[in-house]
Every structure is written in C-alpha cells, then in structure tokens.
Design a protein around this motif. Sequence first.
Motif, PDB file in Angstrom:
ATOM      1  N   GLU A  77       0.844  -1.186   0.000  1.00  0.00           N
ATOM      2  CA  GLU A  77       0.000   0.000   0.000  1.00  0.00           C
ATOM      3  C   GLU A  77       0.881   1.239   0.000  1.00  0.00           C
ATOM      4  O   GLU A  77       1.849   1.327   0.766  1.00  0.00           O
ATOM      5  CB  GLU A  77      -0.914   0.015   1.230  1.00  0.00           C
ATOM      6  CG  GLU A  77      -1.932  -1.129   1.237  1.00  0.00           C
ATOM      7  CD  GLU A  77      -2.833  -1.089   2.450  1.00  0.00           C
ATOM      8  OE1 GLU A  77      -2.859  -0.030   3.134  1.00  0.00           O
ATOM      9  OE2 GLU A  77      -3.495  -2.094   2.728  1.00  0.00           O
ATOM     10  N   THR A  78       0.561   2.187  -0.865  1.00  0.00           N
ATOM     11  CA  THR A  78       1.355   3.401  -1.001  1.00  0.00           C
ATOM     12  C   THR A  78       1.434   4.150   0.326  1.00  0.00           C
ATOM     13  O   THR A  78       0.429   4.309   1.013  1.00  0.00           O
ATOM     14  CB  THR A  78       0.735   4.321  -2.062  1.00  0.00           C
ATOM     15  OG1 THR A  78       0.603   3.593  -3.285  1.00  0.00           O
ATOM     16  CG2 THR A  78       1.604   5.548  -2.304  1.00  0.00           C
ATOM     17  N   MET A  79       2.638   4.582   0.690  1.00  0.00           N
ATOM     18  CA  MET A  79       2.822   5.344   1.918  1.00  0.00           C
ATOM     19  C   MET A  79       2.122   6.703   1.790  1.00  0.00           C
ATOM     20  O   MET A  79       2.157   7.328   0.740  1.00  0.00           O
ATOM     21  CB  MET A  79       4.311   5.559   2.195  1.00  0.00           C
ATOM     22  CG  MET A  79       5.114   4.273   2.393  1.00  0.00           C
ATOM     23  SD  MET A  79       4.552   3.262   3.790  1.00  0.00           S
ATOM     24  CE  MET A  79       3.872   1.827   2.918  1.00  0.00           C
ATOM     25  N   GLN A  80       1.534   7.143   2.861  1.00  0.00           N
ATOM     26  CA  GLN A  80       0.764   8.388   2.835  1.00  0.00           C
ATOM     27  C   GLN A  80       1.634   9.633   2.932  1.00  0.00           C
ATOM     28  O   GLN A  80       1.141  10.751   2.861  1.00  0.00           O
ATOM     29  CB  GLN A  80      -0.271   8.389   3.962  1.00  0.00           C
ATOM     30  CG  GLN A  80      -1.352   7.344   3.786  1.00  0.00           C
ATOM     31  CD  GLN A  80      -2.075   7.481   2.458  1.00  0.00           C
ATOM     32  OE1 GLN A  80      -2.640   8.539   2.157  1.00  0.00           O
ATOM     33  NE2 GLN A  80      -2.064   6.433   1.659  1.00  0.00           N
ATOM     34  N   LYS A  81       2.931   9.428   3.113  1.00  0.00           N
ATOM     35  CA  LYS A  81       3.852  10.559   3.141  1.00  0.00           C
ATOM     36  C   LYS A  81       5.005  10.303   2.185  1.00  0.00           C
ATOM     37  O   LYS A  81       5.187   9.188   1.680  1.00  0.00           O
ATOM     38  CB  LYS A  81       4.375  10.805   4.552  1.00  0.00           C
ATOM     39  CG  LYS A  81       5.092   9.620   5.178  1.00  0.00           C
ATOM     40  CD  LYS A  81       5.459   9.934   6.610  1.00  0.00           C
ATOM     41  CE  LYS A  81       6.086   8.723   7.289  1.00  0.00           C
ATOM     42  NZ  LYS A  81       6.428   9.002   8.698  1.00  0.00           N
ATOM     43  N   SER A  82       5.786  11.324   1.948  1.00  0.00           N
ATOM     44  CA  SER A  82       6.925  11.235   1.047  1.00  0.00           C
ATOM     45  C   SER A  82       8.176  10.866   1.817  1.00  0.00           C
ATOM     46  O   SER A  82       8.282  11.108   3.022  1.00  0.00           O
ATOM     47  CB  SER A  82       7.136  12.577   0.339  1.00  0.00           C
ATOM     48  OG  SER A  82       8.410  12.658  -0.241  1.00  0.00           O
ATOM     49  N   LYS A  83       9.147  10.306   1.131  1.00  0.00           N
ATOM     50  CA  LYS A  83      10.434  10.008   1.770  1.00  0.00           C
ATOM     51  C   LYS A  83      11.099  11.289   2.254  1.00  0.00           C
ATOM     52  O   LYS A  83      11.946  11.244   3.151  1.00  0.00           O
ATOM     53  CB  LYS A  83      11.338   9.223   0.819  1.00  0.00           C
ATOM     54  CG  LYS A  83      11.893   9.997  -0.377  1.00  0.00           C
ATOM     55  CD  LYS A  83      13.289  10.529  -0.109  1.00  0.00           C
ATOM     56  CE  LYS A  83      13.811  11.333  -1.274  1.00  0.00           C
ATOM     57  NZ  LYS A  83      15.057  12.047  -0.951  1.00  0.00           N
ATOM     58  N   SER A  84      10.725  12.426   1.688  1.00  0.00           N
ATOM     59  CA  SER A  84      11.295  13.702   2.126  1.00  0.00           C
ATOM     60  C   SER A  84      10.993  13.984   3.596  1.00  0.00           C
ATOM     61  O   SER A  84      11.731  14.709   4.263  1.00  0.00           O
ATOM     62  CB  SER A  84      10.753  14.847   1.268  1.00  0.00           C
ATOM     63  OG  SER A  84      11.079  14.659  -0.091  1.00  0.00           O
ATOM     64  N   HIS A  85       9.911  13.396   4.114  1.00  0.00           N
ATOM     65  CA  HIS A  85       9.565  13.581   5.517  1.00  0.00           C
ATOM     66  C   HIS A  85      10.518  12.841   6.440  1.00  0.00           C
ATOM     67  O   HIS A  85      10.485  13.024   7.656  1.00  0.00           O
ATOM     68  CB  HIS A  85       8.127  13.109   5.785  1.00  0.00           C
ATOM     69  CG  HIS A  85       7.085  13.993   5.186  1.00  0.00           C
ATOM     70  ND1 HIS A  85       6.595  13.817   3.904  1.00  0.00           N
ATOM     71  CD2 HIS A  85       6.458  15.097   5.677  1.00  0.00           C
ATOM     72  CE1 HIS A  85       5.704  14.759   3.641  1.00  0.00           C
ATOM     73  NE2 HIS A  85       5.596  15.545   4.688  1.00  0.00           N
TER      74      HIS A  85
END
Length: 297
Positions: A77-85
Amino acid sequence: MSGLEVVDAGGDVVQLVDVDGYRVCTFDREPEKEADIVREIKNFNCRHDDVFIIAPPKSGTHWVWEIISMLYEGRAETMQKSKSHQMLEHQTADILEGIKSPRILDSHLDIQHLPKQIFEQRLKIVHVLRNPKDLLVSYYNHVKGILCYGYNGKWENFFSLFLNDELDYGSWFQYVREWEKFIRENPSHPIHVMFYEDLQENSIGEIKRLATFLELEPSEELIHAISEKCKFGNMYKDKMYPDSVRREVYRGDFTMYRKGTVGDWKNWFTVTQNEVFDQHYKQKMAGSNLQFKYTLS
C-alpha cells in the motif's frame, strides 16, 4: 551569510546554501537555519534498527524508500507521506526523533556529513546508484521544477554546472568514488548496493535481494504485489500532491515522477555533449570498478 547564488553561463541563478564550503538545497528555509541543520546531522541520535538510504540526488531514492517501507509494513500500500519527511537534511532532528521505529531515513549528503553513529554502530545502508547521464537529465528537470532553487536556465548551461561540481552536494564523481572506496575498505559494514537500471529491468529479483539484506521474509505474493504497486505509473498517480501544495512547491506541471525510464539522456545530450561527458567520466572515474547501464535491451 549561508545563502549562495550559483550563476550559469546564461546568467540564470541556482539558489543554494553554503555550509562551510559544502552546498545543499535550501529546502525553502532561511539559509542559516538549513546550514545549522546540516551541521548538526553528524551528531544525530541513531537507533539500532534504523535503515539509511544513501544516494546521489535523482538516483531513485523515492522509489527505493517506497519499496523498503512496504516491505517493513508487510503490505503493498502506497505510503501516505513522502520520503522527504524522513530525509536527514530536509527535516529537523525533533521531527525525525518522533518517527516510529524502524525508521527508513535517507540522505544525499556525503560521508563526512552523515551521522557518526551510522558507522560506529554499523547500521544498515542501502546505497542506490544510477547511470550519470540519465541522472543529469533528471537533475536538470528537478532543479528547474522545484521553486526554491529559483532556476530557469537552459540545459546546456546546467550541463556545465554539473561537470564543474557547482550544484548542491558537490561532485557526483567524487561522491560515488568515496562510497566505492568505503565499501571496499569496510567489508563488514552492512551495505546493500542497488542500481536503478537493475530495479527497472528485474524488480522482482531486486526486491528479493533487498528483503534478504534487510533480514525480512516477505511472501512471494507480497513481493509481486510491491513490484506492481511501485511501477512508475502507479507511483506517479498515487504520490501526486494536491494542486494547492504543488503550486507552492513546484513550477508548472513538474512532479518527482517525471519519466522513470532508462536511456532518456539520448533525447537531451548532443553528440558533442556526450563526447565531453564521456571524456570527463573517463578522467574522474579512472580506476573505478563501477559499471553503469545506459540503455536496457
């Protein structure tokens, strides 16, 4: 002052931060605040189960972060945040401290600026590499597309900035050579090297190798589901910011997921530029054992 304006041959400016001679992105902060964040990263408090994705910019870290996150979550399932976080130089230490374990952290910083505890505790590193010609094209679109860089220059002038080591994070060539040397001289440090092109060509096999390195035992079904979910078209759709956010961060229709192909450099490099790049690579990478794929069969 830590603000730095890099001017290309056409007079167009890239806005960066100077951290005691080392260049990084502003991340839309006051330059001195970003410089302080980078200076403190060496003393960052690591945890024993932290995993670090370490790579030059535009090597596929968003993609690999998503895959690793899904492997640890045990679901495609796609993560709800970006790796930038969860990026060391993008976030403040208190935000990173608030992330639950295991943390999947990432950085483009060179070895000298990374947390000392990574090496003292021999923490897991996933080192991602991509052929530098495609990387350079992606980098150009990245810097033009993100508003905080303030750049709107031409491809040929950006090409020269890259070869002259004038962009954020310094020389790509020095960066990859330093890591090649570190890996050779520290065989006991758990480092998993991944190539962007191999992940494109054989995502199932590469996800299996990655899971083994992380000491995870995903089912065959989960590996295939992650591979499917992390295909470029799905990532492009699922990770798209809302228009209100995009207008604040990006120029025009830019997205972090631009093409996701191997060999796009052929649409950008002139014959002369290709010859210049090859000669530069030969000089800077003399003695290196790294082998890059510039096309897929």
